[in-house]
Write a protein that holds these residues in place. Structure first.
Motif, mmCIF file in Angstrom:
data_model
loop_
_atom_site.group_PDB
_atom_site.id
_atom_site.type_symbol
_atom_site.label_atom_id
_atom_site.label_comp_id
_atom_site.label_asym_id
_atom_site.label_seq_id
_atom_site.Cartn_x
_atom_site.Cartn_y
_atom_site.Cartn_z
ATOM 1 N N LEU A 145 -1.103 -10.469 15.352
ATOM 2 C CA LEU A 145 -0.828 -9.130 14.821
ATOM 3 C C LEU A 145 -1.220 -9.053 13.352
ATOM 4 C CD1 LEU A 145 0.270 -6.321 15.222
ATOM 5 C CD2 LEU A 145 2.591 -7.210 14.834
ATOM 6 N N LYS A 146 -0.995 -10.156 12.646
ATOM 7 C CA LYS A 146 -1.383 -10.212 11.235
ATOM 8 C C LYS A 146 -2.892 -10.007 11.081
ATOM 9 C CE LYS A 146 0.891 -13.281 9.053
ATOM 10 N NZ LYS A 146 1.410 -14.540 8.469
ATOM 11 N N LEU A 147 -3.680 -10.674 11.920
ATOM 12 C CA LEU A 147 -5.133 -10.517 11.871
ATOM 13 C C LEU A 147 -5.536 -9.093 12.234
ATOM 14 C CD1 LEU A 147 -6.329 -13.845 13.555
ATOM 15 C CD2 LEU A 147 -6.498 -13.239 11.132
ATOM 16 N N TRP A 148 -4.871 -8.506 13.207
ATOM 17 C CA TRP A 148 -5.177 -7.130 13.611
ATOM 18 C C TRP A 148 -4.934 -6.183 12.439
ATOM 19 C CZ3 TRP A 148 -2.688 -2.475 13.781
ATOM 20 C CH2 TRP A 148 -3.308 -1.462 14.538
ATOM 21 N N VAL A 149 -3.815 -6.357 11.751
ATOM 22 C CA VAL A 149 -3.522 -5.515 10.587
ATOM 23 C C VAL A 149 -4.591 -5.696 9.512
ATOM 24 C CG1 VAL A 149 -1.900 -5.138 8.683
ATOM 25 C CG2 VAL A 149 -1.041 -5.424 11.007
ATOM 26 N N GLY A 150 -4.975 -6.940 9.256
ATOM 27 C CA GLY A 150 -5.994 -7.204 8.248
ATOM 28 C C GLY A 150 -7.316 -6.544 8.592
ATOM 29 N N ARG A 151 -7.727 -6.658 9.853
ATOM 30 C CA ARG A 151 -8.977 -6.022 10.268
ATOM 31 C C ARG A 151 -8.878 -4.500 10.133
ATOM 32 N NH1 ARG A 151 -8.536 -9.930 14.661
ATOM 33 N NH2 ARG A 151 -10.002 -11.650 14.281
ATOM 34 N N ALA A 152 -7.733 -3.949 10.488
ATOM 35 C CA ALA A 152 -7.553 -2.500 10.379
ATOM 36 C C ALA A 152 -7.644 -2.047 8.922
ATOM 37 C CB ALA A 152 -6.198 -2.095 10.980
ATOM 38 N N ILE A 153 -7.045 -2.813 8.019
ATOM 39 C CA ILE A 153 -7.133 -2.490 6.596
ATOM 40 C C ILE A 153 -8.590 -2.527 6.147
ATOM 41 C CG2 ILE A 153 -6.572 -3.298 4.263
ATOM 42 C CD1 ILE A 153 -3.912 -4.331 5.414
ATOM 43 N N GLY A 154 -9.295 -3.572 6.547
ATOM 44 C CA GLY A 154 -10.692 -3.713 6.151
ATOM 45 C C GLY A 154 -11.566 -2.594 6.681
ATOM 46 N N LEU A 155 -11.382 -2.234 7.942
ATOM 47 C CA LEU A 155 -12.200 -1.173 8.525
ATOM 48 C C LEU A 155 -11.877 0.179 7.909
ATOM 49 C CD1 LEU A 155 -12.178 -2.265 12.286
ATOM 50 C CD2 LEU A 155 -14.114 -2.319 10.691
ATOM 51 N N ALA A 156 -10.606 0.409 7.583
ATOM 52 C CA ALA A 156 -10.243 1.660 6.919
ATOM 53 C C ALA A 156 -10.887 1.749 5.542
ATOM 54 C CB ALA A 156 -8.719 1.768 6.809
ATOM 55 N N ALA A 157 -10.877 0.639 4.818
ATOM 56 C CA ALA A 157 -11.505 0.625 3.494
ATOM 57 C C ALA A 157 -13.020 0.812 3.618
ATOM 58 C CB ALA A 157 -11.186 -0.689 2.783
#
Length: 305
Positions: free
Chosen positions: A36-48
């Motif tokens: 879940l931590k990796l999913w959140v990180g990827r989501a942050i990156g894609l949003a940015a």
């Protein structure tokens, strides 16, 4: 240069509420399950990647300049991968700052420990040559499981976040020095300490020489060779990255640089950039391409951003 003192009671002001929210979110994210931590990180990156247009423009410019061998589609993919890696890096930073890194010891492979251990056994100080990877702060926490060091850092512009950052990093370093405190760095190294210093950012024309970085003239600080000359201490590169499985990490000390400093600041800066470039090429998407590495240009050259 010191910052103006801000009394803690002022941190209740509404202008600091977003900072408190960010700090709280980092504490929550740090305790999420790994997937879940990796999913959140990827989501942050894609949003940015989608919405941070200025940072995307900077990253696109850097990738285009530094990887001309890639075609346009490959460069776009590298930009997207960079944002994803740096989004995961935010989550990794939260983990490094808000949890005991001991729970990650089983995820770490540390190569080249003998290079640092030998210097430590001899009671010699050292200048640790770091790199601004997205894994920087988690790498610092993992490094502390094996070796102690001091660190050089730039204070954050937000005084509340700077206080949080300083307290979060303090357990992993014996001392945290301001980047302008050359005397402090020299004193600590002469006393036998290892100081972690990352010279791969643009600190302006006055502090730098123009040395090639990915074949682009880049303002490169003179301080690395000056510290080595003033202390007589070895410069030992430290590289670290997230492995392709996204679950484990590799840290590695390279052998101390030989015949450094050379007495030629441009030659020394060129050599430092070559070491950093070689480290970046191992996992280029994990580097902090979001910053303006080529902001300062040689006289007569146009701005790149």
């Amino acid at each position: 240069m010191g910052r103006s003192y801000v009394h803690p009671r002022h941190w209740a002001h509404p202008r600091y509420w977003p900072t408190w929210l960010a700090i709280g979110a980092m504490h929550v994210v740090a305790w999420l399950p790994w997937r879940l931590k990796l999913w959140v990180g990827r989501a942050i990156g894609l949003a940015a990647w989608r919405f941070a247009r200025r940072r995307r423009h900077i990253t696109e410019t850097n990738i285009r300049l530094c990887f001309p061998e890639l075609d346009e589609a490959q460069q776009r993919r590298r930009v997207r991968e960079t944002f994803v890696a740096n989004g995961i890096g935010i989550v990794e930073t939260a983990t490094g700052w808000c949890r005991d890194p001991e729970h990650l010891r089983h995820r770490v492979t540390f190569l080249g420990q003998e290079h640092r251990a030998r210097l430590q056994a001899e009671g010699r100080g050292a200048l640790i040559l770091g790199v601004h990877f997205s894994t920087l702060d988690l790498g610092a926490a993992l490094h502390a499981l094996f070796f102690r060091a001091d660190a050089v850092q730039r204070p954050h512009d937000n005084p509340l976040f700077d206080r949080f950052m300083g307290r979060a990093r303090a357990p992993y370093f014996d001392a945290i020095l301001d980047r302008h405190d050359l005397r402090g760095v020299v004193r600590r190294i002469k006393a036998g300490h290892a100081v972690w210093y990352s010279p791969d950012q643009d600190f302006g024309r006055d502090a730098s020489v123009f040395a090639p970085f990915f074949d682009i003239p880049a303002a490169t600080v003179r301080m690395t060779s000056r510290i080595a000359r003033m202390t007589g201490a070895p410069v030992i590169p430290l590289i670290f990255h997230r492995n392709p499985d996204d679950r484990t990490y590799t840290l590695e000390y390279l052998p101390p640089l030989e015949n450094f400093p050379s007495g030629d600041e441009l030659a020394d800066a060129t050599r430092i950039n070559a070491v950093i470039e070689a480290a970046i090429r191992r996992h280029p998407e994990q580097y902090l391409w979001l910053h303006r590495r080529f902001k300062t240009r040689p006289p007569g050259e146009p701005k790149l951003y």
